[in-house]
Write a protein that holds these residues in place. Structure first.
Motif, mmCIF file in Angstrom:
data_model
loop_
_atom_site.group_PDB
_atom_site.id
_atom_site.type_symbol
_atom_site.label_atom_id
_atom_site.label_comp_id
_atom_site.label_asym_id
_atom_site.label_seq_id
_atom_site.Cartn_x
_atom_site.Cartn_y
_atom_site.Cartn_z
ATOM 1 N N LEU A 60 0.827 -1.208 0.000
ATOM 2 C CA LEU A 60 0.000 0.000 0.000
ATOM 3 C C LEU A 60 0.865 1.263 0.000
ATOM 4 N N ALA A 61 1.936 1.246 0.828
ATOM 5 C CA ALA A 61 2.800 2.424 0.953
ATOM 6 C C ALA A 61 3.517 2.717 -0.364
ATOM 7 N N ARG A 62 4.001 1.645 -1.031
ATOM 8 C CA ARG A 62 4.713 1.854 -2.310
ATOM 9 C C ARG A 62 3.783 2.423 -3.377
ATOM 10 N N ASN A 63 2.559 1.913 -3.367
ATOM 11 C CA ASN A 63 1.596 2.425 -4.345
ATOM 12 C C ASN A 63 1.234 3.872 -4.039
ATOM 13 N N ALA A 64 1.087 4.175 -2.739
ATOM 14 C CA ALA A 64 0.754 5.542 -2.330
ATOM 15 C C ALA A 64 1.885 6.492 -2.728
ATOM 16 N N ARG A 65 3.149 6.026 -2.526
ATOM 17 C CA ARG A 65 4.301 6.864 -2.896
ATOM 18 C C ARG A 65 4.331 7.082 -4.406
ATOM 19 N N HIS A 66 4.040 6.016 -5.134
ATOM 20 C CA HIS A 66 4.024 6.115 -6.604
ATOM 21 C C HIS A 66 2.997 7.153 -7.046
ATOM 22 N N LEU A 67 1.812 7.110 -6.406
ATOM 23 C CA LEU A 67 0.751 8.058 -6.762
ATOM 24 C C LEU A 67 1.101 9.488 -6.348
ATOM 25 N N ALA A 68 1.911 9.608 -5.277
ATOM 26 C CA ALA A 68 2.235 10.936 -4.754
ATOM 27 C C ALA A 68 3.218 11.693 -5.648
ATOM 28 N N ILE A 69 3.935 10.941 -6.500
ATOM 29 C CA ILE A 69 4.927 11.598 -7.376
ATOM 30 C C ILE A 69 4.245 11.982 -8.692
ATOM 31 N N PRO A 70 4.252 13.263 -9.023
ATOM 32 C CA PRO A 70 3.590 13.685 -10.270
ATOM 33 C C PRO A 70 4.211 13.006 -11.490
ATOM 34 N N ALA A 71 3.362 12.679 -12.457
ATOM 35 C CA ALA A 71 3.813 11.936 -13.645
ATOM 36 C C ALA A 71 4.939 12.679 -14.366
ATOM 37 N N ASN A 72 4.843 14.025 -14.422
ATOM 38 C CA ASN A 72 5.877 14.761 -15.177
ATOM 39 C C ASN A 72 7.226 14.766 -14.451
ATOM 40 N N ALA A 73 7.179 14.577 -13.104
ATOM 41 C CA ALA A 73 8.433 14.549 -12.330
ATOM 42 C C ALA A 73 9.262 13.329 -12.701
ATOM 43 N N ARG A 74 8.573 12.233 -13.018
ATOM 44 C CA ARG A 74 9.271 10.986 -13.368
ATOM 45 C C ARG A 74 10.098 11.138 -14.642
ATOM 46 N N LYS A 75 9.655 12.035 -15.510
ATOM 47 C CA LYS A 75 10.317 12.164 -16.816
ATOM 48 C C LYS A 75 11.550 13.063 -16.772
ATOM 49 N N PRO A 129 17.143 1.365 -7.049
ATOM 50 C CA PRO A 129 17.703 1.545 -8.397
ATOM 51 C C PRO A 129 16.652 1.526 -9.498
ATOM 52 N N ASN A 130 15.514 0.862 -9.244
ATOM 53 C CA ASN A 130 14.472 0.804 -10.277
ATOM 54 C C ASN A 130 13.687 2.100 -10.418
ATOM 55 N N LEU A 131 13.828 3.005 -9.443
ATOM 56 C CA LEU A 131 13.130 4.292 -9.555
ATOM 57 C C LEU A 131 13.832 5.149 -10.600
ATOM 58 N N ALA A 132 13.055 5.945 -11.311
ATOM 59 C CA ALA A 132 13.639 6.843 -12.320
ATOM 60 C C ALA A 132 14.397 7.966 -11.611
ATOM 61 N N ASP A 133 15.344 8.591 -12.313
ATOM 62 C CA ASP A 133 16.088 9.720 -11.742
ATOM 63 C C ASP A 133 15.128 10.779 -11.202
ATOM 64 N N GLY A 134 14.092 11.059 -11.996
ATOM 65 C CA GLY A 134 13.121 12.085 -11.601
ATOM 66 C C GLY A 134 12.375 11.720 -10.321
ATOM 67 N N GLU A 135 12.101 10.435 -10.144
ATOM 68 C CA GLU A 135 11.409 9.992 -8.926
ATOM 69 C C GLU A 135 12.314 10.163 -7.707
ATOM 70 N N LEU A 136 13.585 9.761 -7.863
ATOM 71 C CA LEU A 136 14.534 9.915 -6.748
ATOM 72 C C LEU A 136 14.675 11.393 -6.378
ATOM 73 N N PHE A 137 14.797 12.229 -7.408
ATOM 74 C CA PHE A 137 14.933 13.674 -7.192
ATOM 75 C C PHE A 137 13.705 14.214 -6.457
ATOM 76 N N TRP A 138 12.525 13.803 -6.889
ATOM 77 C CA TRP A 138 11.276 14.308 -6.283
ATOM 78 C C TRP A 138 11.200 13.888 -4.821
ATOM 79 N N ILE A 139 11.604 12.641 -4.542
ATOM 80 C CA ILE A 139 11.561 12.148 -3.153
ATOM 81 C C ILE A 139 12.523 12.952 -2.275
ATOM 82 N N ILE A 140 13.730 13.232 -2.780
ATOM 83 C CA ILE A 140 14.705 14.010 -1.988
ATOM 84 C C ILE A 140 14.150 15.419 -1.741
ATOM 85 N N GLU A 141 13.590 16.000 -2.775
ATOM 86 C CA GLU A 141 13.098 17.388 -2.668
ATOM 87 C C GLU A 141 11.830 17.503 -1.814
ATOM 88 N N ASN A 142 10.957 16.493 -1.908
ATOM 89 C CA ASN A 142 9.629 16.606 -1.270
ATOM 90 C C ASN A 142 9.388 15.664 -0.112
#
Lengths: 219, 114
Positions: A60-75, A129-142
């Motif tokens: 549940l937590a992983r899915n919630a985190r996935h949803l919390a990251i905006p789609a454009n941030a992943r790119k 490692p499977n997270l995209a660069d943008g996802e890692l960046f978003w997590i650090i920032e937010n």
């Protein structure tokens, strides 16, 4: 319709209603038992952060985190080059800000890491490692809500530092002993830790052994 | 029906049970008394022999003249001074880092008689 046929039809309908009734009853019992056992466990043990999250909570937590990251941030692409200088900046930054929970090697094997709920992941393994660069960046920032991960963004120049950290996180599986030792020298230390380290180095340098209770001590 | 209920109860109890984690590191300080294939025995100041397991992830650091250098398990020798940061795993200790130094002449001379 002959009477025998009618009787058979009634009997079949009755059986199907009964078996559906049984199934509903079983589901209700399961739900009640789970709630009762869960409530009894909470009342008896409380909700300690020592525990490990269940598989359901992790999912549940992983899915919630996935949803919390905006789609454009992943790119987003990392604008910081993978140079020795950038990696060193990130290494020292990580040692100072992140290692208290994540450990210098990203394993999460620290006192803080062990006692958080949820525990920080081993960043060298599949999940991070499977997270995209943008996802890692978003997590650090937010940060990540309802975890120990704070939002580090917002300060002047932080984005550059966060992108460097993304580079370093990718480098973690190849961390060398020299790099780890350099990080250890840059980990934040309290007076107690510094004193302990000094005592250990003095001992290694030939000073008489300091007797501690049971010959061991811990932090 | 009774059997089903017992099975449901058993599964529910199993699902809600949780494992407790304990992660305090221990520091073992003393001189190397014995080196085995997968462990070392350290004689502490209290005269106690403490066995610490060596694992694949154990890091080795050589300390000489206030300088630390990465090292290997094969650099260890009996009589060396060691500071081991270890994690308790059940009844045993698992070494995260073994920091060691060769005994100095003055330290050897100051060694208490047993």
């Amino acid at each position: 319709m002959p009477r025998a046929g009618l009787r058979l039809l009634r009997s079949l309908t009755y059986k199907s209603v009964m078996s559906r009734g049984n199934a509903i009853f079983l589901v209700v019992v399961v739900v009640i038992v789970l709630i009762a056992v869960g409530a009894a466990s909470i009342l008896h043990n409380g909700l300690s952060a020592h525990a490990n999250p269940t598989a359901l909570e992790i999912m549940l937590a992983r899915n919630a985190r996935h949803l919390a990251i905006p789609a454009n941030a992943r790119k987003l692409q990392n604008p910081v080059a993978e140079t020795q200088e950038n990696l060193r900046d990130a290494r020292l930054h990580f040692a100072d800000h992140c290692a208290i929970c994540h450990a210098n090697d990203g394993s999460g094997d620290t006192m803080m890491g062990h006692n958080l709920y949820p525990k920080p992941p081993d960043m060298r393994k599949e999940e991070t490692p499977n997270l995209a660069d943008g996802e890692l960046f978003w997590i650090i920032e937010n940060g990540v809500r309802f975890t120990g991960m704070p939002a580090f963004g917002g300060e002047h120049g932080s984005q550059q530092d966060s992108w460097k950290l993304v580079r370093f996180i990718r480098h973690l599986p190849q961390l060398t002993d020299e790099e780890r030792m350099e990080m250890e020298r840059n980990n934040p230390k309290g007076p107690g830790d510094r004193e302990e380290e000094q005592e250990e180095n003095d001992f290694l340098g030939g000073a008489p052994i300091q007797q501690k209770p049971e010959g061991e001590h811990h932090h | 029906m009774k059997t089903k209920l017992y099975a449901v109860l058993a599964v529910s109890v199993l699902m809600t049970s949780v494992a407790l984690a304990h992660g305090d590191k221990k520091h073992v300080i003393g001189t190397l008394e014995k080196i085995n294939a997968d462990s070392v025995v350290v004689k502490t100041a209290a005269g106690k022999s403490v066995e610490v397991k060596l694992v694949a992830s154990t890091m080795y650091v050589s300390h000489a003249g206030n300088e630390d250098k990465p090292a290997k398990v094969t650099d260890l020798a009996v009589g060396y001074r060691v500071v081991i940061h270890a994690t308790p795993k059940g009844e045993t200790l698992e070494a995260n880092e073994v920091k060691f130094s060769a005994p100095t002449a003055s330290a050897a001379a100051a060694k208490p008689k047993s």
